[in-house]
Design a protein around this motif. Structure first.
Motif, PDB file in Angstrom:
ATOM      1  N   LYS A 113       0.845  -1.199   0.000  1.00  0.00           N
ATOM      2  CA  LYS A 113       0.000   0.000   0.000  1.00  0.00           C
ATOM      3  C   LYS A 113       0.874   1.240   0.000  1.00  0.00           C
ATOM      4  O   LYS A 113       2.081   1.165   0.276  1.00  0.00           O
ATOM      5  CB  LYS A 113      -0.936   0.016   1.220  1.00  0.00           C
ATOM      6  CG  LYS A 113      -0.223   0.215   2.549  1.00  0.00           C
ATOM      7  CD  LYS A 113      -1.183   0.077   3.725  1.00  0.00           C
ATOM      8  CE  LYS A 113      -2.288   1.087   3.691  1.00  0.00           C
ATOM      9  NZ  LYS A 113      -1.815   2.488   3.831  1.00  0.00           N
ATOM     10  N   GLY A 114       0.257   2.373  -0.301  1.00  0.00           N
ATOM     11  CA  GLY A 114       0.986   3.628  -0.298  1.00  0.00           C
ATOM     12  C   GLY A 114       1.125   4.192   1.107  1.00  0.00           C
ATOM     13  O   GLY A 114       0.481   3.735   2.058  1.00  0.00           O
ATOM     14  N   LYS A 118       8.045   3.853   1.045  1.00  0.00           N
ATOM     15  CA  LYS A 118       8.796   2.952   0.162  1.00  0.00           C
ATOM     16  C   LYS A 118       9.846   3.698  -0.653  1.00  0.00           C
ATOM     17  O   LYS A 118      11.003   3.237  -0.744  1.00  0.00           O
ATOM     18  CB  LYS A 118       7.823   2.225  -0.772  1.00  0.00           C
ATOM     19  CG  LYS A 118       8.462   1.506  -1.950  1.00  0.00           C
ATOM     20  CD  LYS A 118       7.415   1.015  -2.906  1.00  0.00           C
ATOM     21  CE  LYS A 118       6.492   2.085  -3.379  1.00  0.00           C
ATOM     22  NZ  LYS A 118       7.187   3.170  -4.145  1.00  0.00           N
ATOM     23  N   SER A 119       9.488   4.817  -1.251  1.00  0.00           N
ATOM     24  CA  SER A 119      10.437   5.548  -2.097  1.00  0.00           C
ATOM     25  C   SER A 119      11.585   6.122  -1.273  1.00  0.00           C
ATOM     26  O   SER A 119      12.739   6.127  -1.720  1.00  0.00           O
ATOM     27  CB  SER A 119       9.721   6.668  -2.860  1.00  0.00           C
ATOM     28  OG  SER A 119       8.788   6.128  -3.779  1.00  0.00           O
ATOM     29  N   ASP A 142       7.490   3.782 -10.343  1.00  0.00           N
ATOM     30  CA  ASP A 142       6.201   4.235  -9.814  1.00  0.00           C
ATOM     31  C   ASP A 142       5.622   5.254 -10.782  1.00  0.00           C
ATOM     32  O   ASP A 142       5.685   6.464 -10.567  1.00  0.00           O
ATOM     33  CB  ASP A 142       6.399   4.844  -8.422  1.00  0.00           C
ATOM     34  CG  ASP A 142       5.071   5.120  -7.725  1.00  0.00           C
ATOM     35  OD1 ASP A 142       4.021   5.021  -8.386  1.00  0.00           O
ATOM     36  OD2 ASP A 142       5.083   5.444  -6.529  1.00  0.00           O
ATOM     37  N   PRO A 219       5.389   1.003  -7.912  1.00  0.00           N
ATOM     38  CA  PRO A 219       4.182   1.629  -7.376  1.00  0.00           C
ATOM     39  C   PRO A 219       3.620   0.764  -6.254  1.00  0.00           C
ATOM     40  O   PRO A 219       3.865  -0.453  -6.225  1.00  0.00           O
ATOM     41  CB  PRO A 219       3.223   1.658  -8.575  1.00  0.00           C
ATOM     42  CG  PRO A 219       3.906   1.009  -9.702  1.00  0.00           C
ATOM     43  CD  PRO A 219       5.226   0.498  -9.265  1.00  0.00           C
ATOM     44  N   PRO A 220       2.865   1.347  -5.327  1.00  0.00           N
ATOM     45  CA  PRO A 220       2.255   0.518  -4.294  1.00  0.00           C
ATOM     46  C   PRO A 220       1.205  -0.411  -4.892  1.00  0.00           C
ATOM     47  O   PRO A 220       0.642  -0.142  -5.956  1.00  0.00           O
ATOM     48  CB  PRO A 220       1.606   1.540  -3.357  1.00  0.00           C
ATOM     49  CG  PRO A 220       1.438   2.777  -4.178  1.00  0.00           C
ATOM     50  CD  PRO A 220       2.560   2.778  -5.160  1.00  0.00           C
TER      51      PRO A 220
END
Length: 351
Positions: A113-114, A118-119, A142, A219-220
């Motif tokens: 999930k976002g 993560k980034s 992403d 991407p999430p």
């Protein structure tokens, strides 16, 4: 009044998944339920490689039913389902070799999930690998929200030599992102074939140098981009980023299962925003709980790669384009990323 399924389901909502605050009904573990005044039959499907989890849930359900409905008999079946594994054919393997052929190792940094950072983790791991003496690439995959240019403080456009787009190097990391090629205010709402084509062009139309490792900031979620990447290149592994809360861990489990379905090894899970250390008194506070990722790692038979704290300097570094590992590699926060990066690279080399 006769006993109803709705009553039994409400009763089963009082049984939590081991190690979680969420119940087995909201987790979707109830496959089938037959209810009468004399007999309650429950068929559970537990998606885990740990048989102890399934047995614990079965015992808890039996105890709860006996407590709530002592006059009725009950029968509980607990079934384990493991993610299916698919074999890669020789032609599929050959097709993957045409992308990023000069790069030794390829690792996806993903999250279910976002909002889990993560980034930020991907950027600091890339810089940490450079500090460890590796030649490193970072591909911002992403495509819905490319943030790597901001986090690394890059605002120029990449050069095109008439054949290939040239990577941009910052802090020793070779970069490419869709964010270099589109307007920052443009909303990217691509799906399916467009996602597939965009990601493949970021690999095939870019002059990636020979590198020891490239990280893909995914991407999430578990959608088109993840499947495209796993189908296009031979990934050495995937690293999942999560926070300690149950809501993030549920999606992290989905991310692990998705990569395993397409035969991508899971290198481990990183617990981001793991804890907060007061800069004044030094006291540690587990703002989002603690230990959730460790429990999931045990359940999924994978490794907890490290615990990254909540820290204003990490956030400021991401917003200001100055990753903390680049600006202050001797800080305690940077040392966490350096330890994780070393552990990751050792795992790849030894697998």
């Amino acid at each position: 009044m006769p006993l109803t399924k709705e009553q039994v389901i409400e009763t089963l909502r009082q049984v939590n998944y081991p190690g979680y605050s969420r119940d087995i009904v909201s987790f979707g573990l109830i496959q089938k339920l037959d209810v009468s005044d004399e007999m309650i039959r429950v068929h559970l499907v537990v998606r885990s490689t740990d048989n102890n989890v399934a047995q614990t849930i079965k015992r808890d359900v039996e105890a709860k039913l006996k407590e709530a409905y002592p006059a009725a008999k009950h029968e509980v079946v607990s079934e384990i389902q493991e993610p299916p594994q698919f074999k890669t054919t020789a032609s599929e393997t050959a097709g993957k070799e045409k992308f990023l052929a000069g790069i030794k190792h390829k690792v996806a940094v993903a999250s279910g999930k976002g909002g889990v950072g993560k980034s930020t983790v991907a950027v600091n791991l890339a810089v940490a690998l450079v500090k460890l003496g590796k030649k490193v690439g970072l591909l911002d995959a992403d495509i819905y929200g490319p943030s790597i240019p901001l986090m690394l403080g890059v605002d120029e456009k990449p050069l095109y030599d008439g054949k290939k787009i040239q990577t941009i190097e910052k802090y020793g990391v070779h970069l490419m992102s869709l964010g270099f090629l589109i307007d920052n205010s443009e909303a990217v709402i691509w799906r399916g074939a467009l996602v597939h084509r965009a990601l493949q062009q970021l690999m095939s139309d870019v002059a990636w140098p020979e590198l020891d490792i490239i990280l893909f900031d995914m991407p999430p979620g578990t959608g088109d981009a993840q499947l495209t990447l796993s189908q296009s290149v031979s990934l050495d592994g995937a690293v999942i980023v999560s926070t300690p809360q149950d809501v993030a861990l549920i999606d992290a489990i989905k991310g692990v299962q998705m990569f395993r379905k397409v035969n991508v090894p899971i290198m481990g899970i990183i617990e981001n925003m793991s804890y907060f250390v007061c800069p004044h008194c030094g006291e540690r506070t587990d703002i989002f709980d603690h230990g959730g990722v460790a429990k999931v790692c045990a359940q999924l038979e994978t490794e907890l790669l490290g615990e990254v704290p909540i820290d204003a300097r990490i956030r400021e570094g991401g917003d200001g384009g100055k990753p903390i590992v680049a600006m202050d590699p001797e800080s305690p926060q940077s040392k966490v990323f350096l330890e994780i990066a070393q552990k990751m690279y050792d795992k790849i080399e030894n697998q």
